[in-house]
Design a protein around this motif. Structure first.
Motif, PDB file in Angstrom:
ATOM      1  N   GLU A   1     -38.288  -3.608 -40.407  1.00 15.49           N
ATOM      2  CA  GLU A   1     -37.570  -4.841 -40.705  1.00 15.49           C
ATOM      3  C   GLU A   1     -36.072  -4.585 -40.736  1.00 15.49           C
ATOM      4  O   GLU A   1     -35.608  -3.604 -41.317  1.00 15.49           O
ATOM      5  CB  GLU A   1     -38.014  -5.415 -42.047  1.00 15.49           C
ATOM      6  CG  GLU A   1     -37.410  -6.791 -42.301  1.00 15.49           C
ATOM      7  CD  GLU A   1     -38.064  -7.488 -43.472  1.00 15.49           C
ATOM      8  OE1 GLU A   1     -37.642  -8.611 -43.774  1.00 15.49           O
ATOM      9  OE2 GLU A   1     -38.979  -6.926 -44.063  1.00 15.49           O
ATOM     10  N   PRO A   2     -35.276  -5.441 -40.101  1.00 11.25           N
ATOM     11  CA  PRO A   2     -33.834  -5.247 -40.055  1.00 11.25           C
ATOM     12  C   PRO A   2     -33.218  -5.206 -41.451  1.00 11.25           C
ATOM     13  O   PRO A   2     -33.728  -5.772 -42.400  1.00 11.25           O
ATOM     14  CB  PRO A   2     -33.343  -6.475 -39.278  1.00 11.25           C
ATOM     15  CG  PRO A   2     -34.518  -6.907 -38.483  1.00 11.25           C
ATOM     16  CD  PRO A   2     -35.715  -6.593 -39.332  1.00 11.25           C
ATOM     17  N   ALA A   3     -32.072  -4.515 -41.540  1.00 10.56           N
ATOM     18  CA  ALA A   3     -31.427  -4.336 -42.832  1.00 10.56           C
ATOM     19  C   ALA A   3     -30.707  -5.598 -43.291  1.00 10.56           C
ATOM     20  O   ALA A   3     -30.439  -5.757 -44.462  1.00 10.56           O
ATOM     21  CB  ALA A   3     -30.438  -3.178 -42.758  1.00 10.56           C
ATOM     22  N   ARG A   4     -30.381  -6.494 -42.359  1.00 11.16           N
ATOM     23  CA  ARG A   4     -29.612  -7.670 -42.758  1.00 11.16           C
ATOM     24  C   ARG A   4     -30.016  -8.890 -41.936  1.00 11.16           C
ATOM     25  O   ARG A   4     -30.579  -8.776 -40.861  1.00 11.16           O
ATOM     26  CB  ARG A   4     -28.114  -7.408 -42.595  1.00 11.16           C
ATOM     27  CG  ARG A   4     -27.697  -7.012 -41.176  1.00 11.16           C
ATOM     28  CD  ARG A   4     -26.216  -6.645 -41.136  1.00 11.16           C
ATOM     29  NE  ARG A   4     -25.770  -6.285 -39.811  1.00 11.16           N
ATOM     30  CZ  ARG A   4     -25.832  -5.065 -39.312  1.00 11.16           C
ATOM     31  NH1 ARG A   4     -26.365  -4.095 -40.025  1.00 11.16           N
ATOM     32  NH2 ARG A   4     -25.370  -4.813 -38.090  1.00 11.16           N
ATOM     33  N   ALA A   5     -29.696 -10.034 -42.486  1.00  9.09           N
ATOM     34  CA  ALA A   5     -29.992 -11.293 -41.805  1.00  9.09           C
ATOM     35  C   ALA A   5     -28.966 -11.541 -40.698  1.00  9.09           C
ATOM     36  O   ALA A   5     -27.831 -11.063 -40.768  1.00  9.09           O
ATOM     37  CB  ALA A   5     -29.975 -12.445 -42.799  1.00  9.09           C
ATOM     38  N   VAL A   6     -29.374 -12.299 -39.701  1.00 11.23           N
ATOM     39  CA  VAL A   6     -28.500 -12.635 -38.578  1.00 11.23           C
ATOM     40  C   VAL A   6     -28.437 -14.147 -38.419  1.00 11.23           C
ATOM     41  O   VAL A   6     -29.451 -14.838 -38.550  1.00 11.23           O
ATOM     42  CB  VAL A   6     -29.015 -12.001 -37.267  1.00 11.23           C
ATOM     43  CG1 VAL A   6     -28.147 -12.412 -36.086  1.00 11.23           C
ATOM     44  CG2 VAL A   6     -29.054 -10.483 -37.384  1.00 11.23           C
ATOM     45  N   TRP A   7     -27.237 -14.660 -38.173  1.00  8.77           N
ATOM     46  CA  TRP A   7     -27.038 -16.071 -37.841  1.00  8.77           C
ATOM     47  C   TRP A   7     -26.685 -16.167 -36.360  1.00  8.77           C
ATOM     48  O   TRP A   7     -25.914 -15.350 -35.839  1.00  8.77           O
ATOM     49  CB  TRP A   7     -25.869 -16.657 -38.621  1.00  8.77           C
ATOM     50  CG  TRP A   7     -26.002 -16.759 -40.102  1.00  8.77           C
ATOM     51  CD1 TRP A   7     -26.667 -15.918 -40.942  1.00  8.77           C
ATOM     52  CD2 TRP A   7     -25.402 -17.761 -40.922  1.00  8.77           C
ATOM     53  NE1 TRP A   7     -26.527 -16.327 -42.239  1.00  8.77           N
ATOM     54  CE2 TRP A   7     -25.761 -17.453 -42.261  1.00  8.77           C
ATOM     55  CE3 TRP A   7     -24.599 -18.866 -40.679  1.00  8.77           C
ATOM     56  CZ2 TRP A   7     -25.334 -18.234 -43.340  1.00  8.77           C
ATOM     57  CZ3 TRP A   7     -24.172 -19.644 -41.742  1.00  8.77           C
ATOM     58  CH2 TRP A   7     -24.542 -19.339 -43.057  1.00  8.77           C
ATOM     59  N   LEU A   8     -27.207 -17.178 -35.687  1.00  5.44           N
ATOM     60  CA  LEU A   8     -26.838 -17.490 -34.308  1.00  5.44           C
ATOM     61  C   LEU A   8     -26.281 -18.902 -34.275  1.00  5.44           C
ATOM     62  O   LEU A   8     -26.989 -19.861 -34.573  1.00  5.44           O
ATOM     63  CB  LEU A   8     -28.056 -17.379 -33.390  1.00  5.44           C
ATOM     64  CG  LEU A   8     -28.719 -16.009 -33.270  1.00  5.44           C
ATOM     65  CD1 LEU A   8     -30.015 -16.121 -32.471  1.00  5.44           C
ATOM     66  CD2 LEU A   8     -27.777 -15.000 -32.626  1.00  5.44           C
TER      67      LEU A   8
END
Length: 276
Positions: free
Chosen positions: A195-202
Protein backbone atom coordinates in the motif's frame (compact mmCIF):
# COMPACT_ATOMS: atom_id res chain seq x y z
CA UNK A 1 -14.71 -16.10 -11.22
CA UNK A 2 -15.58 -13.10 -9.04
CA UNK A 3 -18.93 -13.00 -7.28
CA UNK A 4 -21.54 -10.29 -7.94
CA UNK A 5 -21.49 -7.47 -5.40
CA UNK A 6 -24.40 -5.95 -3.49
CA UNK A 7 -24.12 -3.10 -1.01
CA UNK A 8 -25.64 -3.32 2.45
CA UNK A 9 -24.39 -1.82 5.74
CA UNK A 10 -25.06 -5.16 7.49
CA UNK A 11 -21.80 -6.44 6.01
CA UNK A 12 -19.89 -4.26 8.47
CA UNK A 13 -20.85 -6.52 11.39
CA UNK A 14 -20.97 -9.82 9.51
CA UNK A 15 -19.33 -12.95 10.92
CA UNK A 16 -18.91 -16.36 9.30
CA UNK A 17 -22.06 -18.44 9.71
CA UNK A 18 -24.37 -15.46 10.19
CA UNK A 19 -27.36 -14.73 7.94
CA UNK A 20 -27.51 -11.31 6.25
CA UNK A 21 -30.91 -10.00 5.19
CA UNK A 22 -30.58 -7.57 2.29
CA UNK A 23 -33.83 -5.67 1.75
CA UNK A 24 -35.29 -2.94 -0.42
CA UNK A 25 -34.04 -1.82 -3.82
CA UNK A 26 -30.73 -3.67 -3.55
CA UNK A 27 -32.54 -6.95 -2.92
CA UNK A 28 -35.02 -6.29 -5.73
CA UNK A 29 -32.15 -5.62 -8.11
CA UNK A 30 -30.53 -8.93 -7.16
CA UNK A 31 -33.71 -11.00 -7.26
CA UNK A 32 -35.81 -9.35 -9.98
CA UNK A 33 -33.27 -7.73 -12.31
CA UNK A 34 -30.29 -10.08 -12.05
CA UNK A 35 -32.45 -13.11 -11.16
CA UNK A 36 -30.05 -14.39 -8.51
CA UNK A 37 -31.17 -17.73 -7.07
CA UNK A 38 -30.71 -19.87 -4.00
CA UNK A 39 -27.31 -21.58 -4.00
CA UNK A 40 -25.43 -18.82 -5.84
CA UNK A 41 -22.38 -17.18 -4.28
CA UNK A 42 -22.51 -13.41 -3.79
CA UNK A 43 -20.54 -10.71 -2.00
CA UNK A 44 -22.24 -8.28 0.37
CA UNK A 45 -20.09 -5.19 0.99
CA UNK A 46 -20.59 -2.30 3.39
CA UNK A 47 -19.02 0.32 1.09
CA UNK A 48 -16.17 0.93 3.55
CA UNK A 49 -13.94 -2.03 2.71
CA UNK A 50 -15.66 -4.97 4.40
CA UNK A 51 -16.64 -7.87 2.14
CA UNK A 52 -18.84 -10.74 3.33
CA UNK A 53 -18.98 -13.62 0.87
CA UNK A 54 -21.70 -16.22 1.18
CA UNK A 55 -24.37 -18.35 -0.45
CA UNK A 56 -27.93 -17.22 -1.13
CA UNK A 57 -30.42 -19.07 1.07
CA UNK A 58 -33.50 -17.00 0.24
CA UNK A 59 -34.44 -14.85 -2.76
CA UNK A 60 -37.95 -13.48 -3.10
CA UNK A 61 -39.33 -10.02 -3.82
CA UNK A 62 -37.40 -7.42 -1.86
CA UNK A 63 -35.53 -9.84 0.39
CA UNK A 64 -32.19 -11.49 -0.30
CA UNK A 65 -30.85 -13.77 2.44
CA UNK A 66 -27.16 -14.69 2.38
CA UNK A 67 -25.38 -17.16 4.69
CA UNK A 68 -21.90 -15.71 5.32
CA UNK A 69 -18.90 -17.94 4.61
CA UNK A 70 -15.94 -15.54 4.86
CA UNK A 71 -15.40 -11.93 5.84
CA UNK A 72 -12.48 -9.84 4.59
CA UNK A 73 -11.39 -6.26 5.11
CA UNK A 74 -9.82 -4.41 2.20
CA UNK A 75 -8.00 -1.10 1.90
CA UNK A 76 -7.83 0.49 -1.53
CA UNK A 77 -4.88 2.70 -2.46
CA UNK A 78 -6.06 6.26 -1.62
CA UNK A 79 -6.76 8.44 -4.66
CA UNK A 80 -8.90 11.57 -4.81
CA UNK A 81 -10.23 12.52 -8.25
CA UNK A 82 -10.98 16.24 -8.56
CA UNK A 83 -13.06 16.23 -11.75
CA UNK A 84 -14.08 19.50 -13.37
CA UNK A 85 -17.72 19.73 -14.43
CA UNK A 86 -17.96 19.14 -18.18
CA UNK A 87 -20.67 19.17 -20.82
CA UNK A 88 -22.09 16.20 -22.68
CA UNK A 89 -21.83 13.88 -19.70
CA UNK A 90 -18.06 13.65 -20.09
CA UNK A 91 -17.54 14.35 -16.40
CA UNK A 92 -19.87 11.47 -15.54
CA UNK A 93 -18.00 9.15 -17.92
CA UNK A 94 -14.75 10.13 -16.23
CA UNK A 95 -16.09 9.48 -12.74
CA UNK A 96 -17.57 6.11 -13.70
CA UNK A 97 -14.36 4.82 -15.30
CA UNK A 98 -12.09 6.26 -12.59
CA UNK A 99 -14.12 4.53 -9.87
CA UNK A 100 -13.79 1.21 -11.70
CA UNK A 101 -10.03 1.85 -11.75
CA UNK A 102 -9.84 2.48 -8.00
CA UNK A 103 -10.64 6.08 -7.05
CA UNK A 104 -11.48 6.38 -3.34
CA UNK A 105 -12.88 9.93 -3.25
CA UNK A 106 -14.52 12.17 -5.84
CA UNK A 107 -14.65 15.97 -5.77
CA UNK A 108 -16.78 17.78 -8.39
CA UNK A 109 -14.99 20.99 -9.38
CA UNK A 110 -16.61 24.14 -10.78
CA UNK A 111 -13.61 25.25 -12.85
CA UNK A 112 -13.34 28.67 -14.49
CA UNK A 113 -13.85 27.14 -17.92
CA UNK A 114 -16.59 24.69 -16.93
CA UNK A 115 -19.60 25.30 -19.17
CA UNK A 116 -21.79 23.21 -16.89
CA UNK A 117 -22.47 24.78 -13.51
CA UNK A 118 -24.14 23.35 -10.41
CA UNK A 119 -26.08 26.04 -8.57
CA UNK A 120 -28.92 25.82 -6.07
CA UNK A 121 -31.01 22.63 -6.34
CA UNK A 122 -28.96 21.60 -9.38
CA UNK A 123 -25.94 21.09 -7.10
CA UNK A 124 -27.77 18.54 -4.95
CA UNK A 125 -29.20 16.81 -8.01
CA UNK A 126 -25.82 16.64 -9.73
CA UNK A 127 -24.09 15.27 -6.65
CA UNK A 128 -26.81 12.65 -6.17
CA UNK A 129 -26.37 11.53 -9.78
CA UNK A 130 -22.62 11.18 -9.33
CA UNK A 131 -23.17 9.20 -6.12
CA UNK A 132 -25.45 6.82 -8.00
CA UNK A 133 -22.81 6.41 -10.73
CA UNK A 134 -20.16 5.67 -8.11
CA UNK A 135 -22.25 2.94 -6.47
CA UNK A 136 -22.99 1.29 -9.83
CA UNK A 137 -19.35 1.47 -10.93
CA UNK A 138 -18.17 0.06 -7.59
CA UNK A 139 -20.51 -2.91 -7.92
CA UNK A 140 -19.54 -3.43 -11.56
CA UNK A 141 -15.84 -3.58 -10.64
CA UNK A 142 -16.55 -5.78 -7.57
CA UNK A 143 -15.17 -3.27 -5.11
CA UNK A 144 -15.84 -3.40 -1.37
CA UNK A 145 -15.30 0.35 -1.07
CA UNK A 146 -17.73 2.99 -2.39
CA UNK A 147 -16.02 6.34 -2.90
CA UNK A 148 -17.74 9.33 -1.26
CA UNK A 149 -18.68 12.27 -3.47
CA UNK A 150 -17.96 15.69 -1.95
CA UNK A 151 -20.05 18.81 -2.47
CA UNK A 152 -19.08 20.79 -5.54
CA UNK A 153 -15.91 22.81 -4.89
CA UNK A 154 -14.67 26.09 -6.30
CA UNK A 155 -11.05 26.76 -7.21
CA UNK A 156 -10.71 28.72 -3.96
CA UNK A 157 -12.11 25.79 -1.99
CA UNK A 158 -9.56 23.45 -3.55
CA UNK A 159 -6.66 25.79 -2.84
CA UNK A 160 -7.70 25.99 0.81
CA UNK A 161 -7.65 22.17 0.95
CA UNK A 162 -4.45 21.53 -1.00
CA UNK A 163 -2.09 23.16 1.50
CA UNK A 164 -3.19 21.10 4.53
CA UNK A 165 -3.30 17.94 2.38
CA UNK A 166 0.28 18.42 1.18
CA UNK A 167 1.38 19.24 4.73
CA UNK A 168 -0.16 15.94 5.84
CA UNK A 169 1.88 14.04 3.25
CA UNK A 170 -0.55 13.85 0.32
CA UNK A 171 0.67 14.29 -3.25
CA UNK A 172 -1.53 16.68 -5.25
CA UNK A 173 -1.13 16.43 -9.01
CA UNK A 174 -2.63 18.71 -11.65
CA UNK A 175 -2.91 17.18 -15.12
CA UNK A 176 -1.78 19.82 -17.60
CA UNK A 177 -0.61 19.59 -21.20
CA UNK A 178 2.21 22.13 -20.69
CA UNK A 179 3.71 20.36 -17.67
CA UNK A 180 7.25 19.07 -18.07
CA UNK A 181 7.13 16.38 -15.36
CA UNK A 182 5.70 13.02 -16.53
CA UNK A 183 3.35 11.41 -14.03
CA UNK A 184 5.13 8.11 -14.62
CA UNK A 185 8.46 9.60 -13.46
CA UNK A 186 7.18 10.04 -9.90
CA UNK A 187 7.67 7.55 -7.08
CA UNK A 188 4.83 6.58 -4.75
CA UNK A 189 6.07 3.35 -3.22
CA UNK A 190 5.74 2.86 0.51
CA UNK A 191 8.30 1.07 2.69
CA UNK A 192 8.04 -2.73 2.42
CA UNK A 193 4.29 -2.71 1.96
CA UNK A 194 2.02 -3.02 -1.10
CA UNK A 195 0.00 0.00 0.00
CA UNK A 196 1.36 3.44 -0.92
CA UNK A 197 2.76 5.61 1.84
CA UNK A 198 0.59 8.62 0.99
CA UNK A 199 -2.63 9.64 -0.66
CA UNK A 200 -2.66 11.09 -4.17
CA UNK A 201 -4.96 13.73 -5.67
CA UNK A 202 -5.57 14.01 -9.43
CA UNK A 203 -6.98 17.35 -10.59
CA UNK A 204 -8.56 17.18 -14.05
CA UNK A 205 -9.80 20.21 -15.97
CA UNK A 206 -12.88 20.75 -18.18
CA UNK A 207 -13.13 20.72 -21.99
CA UNK A 208 -11.33 24.05 -22.34
CA UNK A 209 -8.54 23.05 -20.01
CA UNK A 210 -7.35 24.50 -16.74
CA UNK A 211 -6.96 28.27 -16.84
CA UNK A 212 -3.43 29.62 -16.34
CA UNK A 213 -4.43 31.49 -13.19
CA UNK A 214 -5.98 28.33 -11.73
CA UNK A 215 -2.83 26.32 -12.39
CA UNK A 216 -0.77 29.07 -10.75
CA UNK A 217 -3.04 29.08 -7.68
CA UNK A 218 -2.83 25.30 -7.35
CA UNK A 219 0.95 25.34 -7.60
CA UNK A 220 1.23 28.11 -5.02
CA UNK A 221 -0.92 25.98 -2.72
CA UNK A 222 1.51 23.06 -3.09
CA UNK A 223 0.29 21.06 -6.09
CA UNK A 224 2.56 19.71 -8.83
CA UNK A 225 1.71 19.94 -12.53
CA UNK A 226 2.25 16.68 -14.45
CA UNK A 227 1.61 15.40 -17.94
CA UNK A 228 0.43 11.99 -19.13
CA UNK A 229 2.02 11.96 -22.57
CA UNK A 230 2.32 13.85 -25.85
CA UNK A 231 -1.42 13.95 -26.57
CA UNK A 232 -4.28 16.02 -25.17
CA UNK A 233 -7.06 13.87 -23.73
CA UNK A 234 -10.74 14.66 -23.33
CA UNK A 235 -12.24 15.52 -19.96
CA UNK A 236 -13.83 12.06 -20.03
CA UNK A 237 -10.56 10.16 -20.48
CA UNK A 238 -7.82 12.15 -18.74
CA UNK A 239 -8.76 11.08 -15.21
CA UNK A 240 -9.12 7.36 -16.00
CA UNK A 241 -5.86 7.43 -18.01
CA UNK A 242 -4.09 9.02 -15.04
CA UNK A 243 -5.60 6.41 -12.72
CA UNK A 244 -4.24 3.61 -14.90
CA UNK A 245 -0.78 5.19 -15.07
CA UNK A 246 -0.80 5.79 -11.32
CA UNK A 247 -1.82 2.22 -10.59
CA UNK A 248 1.05 0.94 -12.73
CA UNK A 249 3.60 3.22 -11.06
CA UNK A 250 2.35 2.46 -7.56
CA UNK A 251 2.22 -1.28 -8.14
CA UNK A 252 -1.47 -1.35 -7.28
CA UNK A 253 -2.09 -4.01 -9.92
CA UNK A 254 0.88 -6.18 -8.96
CA UNK A 255 -1.20 -7.97 -6.33
CA UNK A 256 -4.26 -9.67 -7.92
CA UNK A 257 -6.01 -9.59 -4.54
CA UNK A 258 -5.70 -5.82 -4.35
CA UNK A 259 -5.01 -4.55 -0.84
CA UNK A 260 -7.06 -7.13 1.03
CA UNK A 261 -6.11 -7.29 4.69
CA UNK A 262 -7.26 -10.86 5.15
CA UNK A 263 -10.33 -12.85 6.08
CA UNK A 264 -11.57 -12.91 9.64
CA UNK A 265 -12.82 -16.46 9.43
CA UNK A 266 -14.66 -19.05 7.41
CA UNK A 267 -17.80 -21.00 8.12
CA UNK A 268 -18.02 -24.74 7.67
CA UNK A 269 -20.34 -24.36 4.69
CA UNK A 270 -18.63 -23.87 1.31
CA UNK A 271 -18.78 -20.36 -0.15
CA UNK A 272 -18.10 -21.15 -3.78
CA UNK A 273 -14.60 -19.68 -3.94
CA UNK A 274 -11.94 -17.68 -2.16
CA UNK A 275 -11.85 -13.91 -1.94
CA UNK A 276 -10.10 -12.26 -4.82
Amino acid sequence: MSAPVFVDPAAANAVPGALIDVRGSEARHAVTVQRREVGETVDIVDGHGTRARGVIEGAAGDLLQVRVGTVAHEADAPVTLVQALAKGGRDEQAVEAAVELGVTRVVPWAAARSIVQWRGPKADKGRAKWESLVVAASKQSRRAFVAPVDAVASTRDLCHSIGPAVAAGDTVLVLHEDATVPLTSLSFAGPATPEPARAVWLIVGPEGGIAAEELEQFQRAGATAVRLGPHVLRASSAGPAAMAALAAVRGTWDNPAGFAQGATGQADAPTGGELR
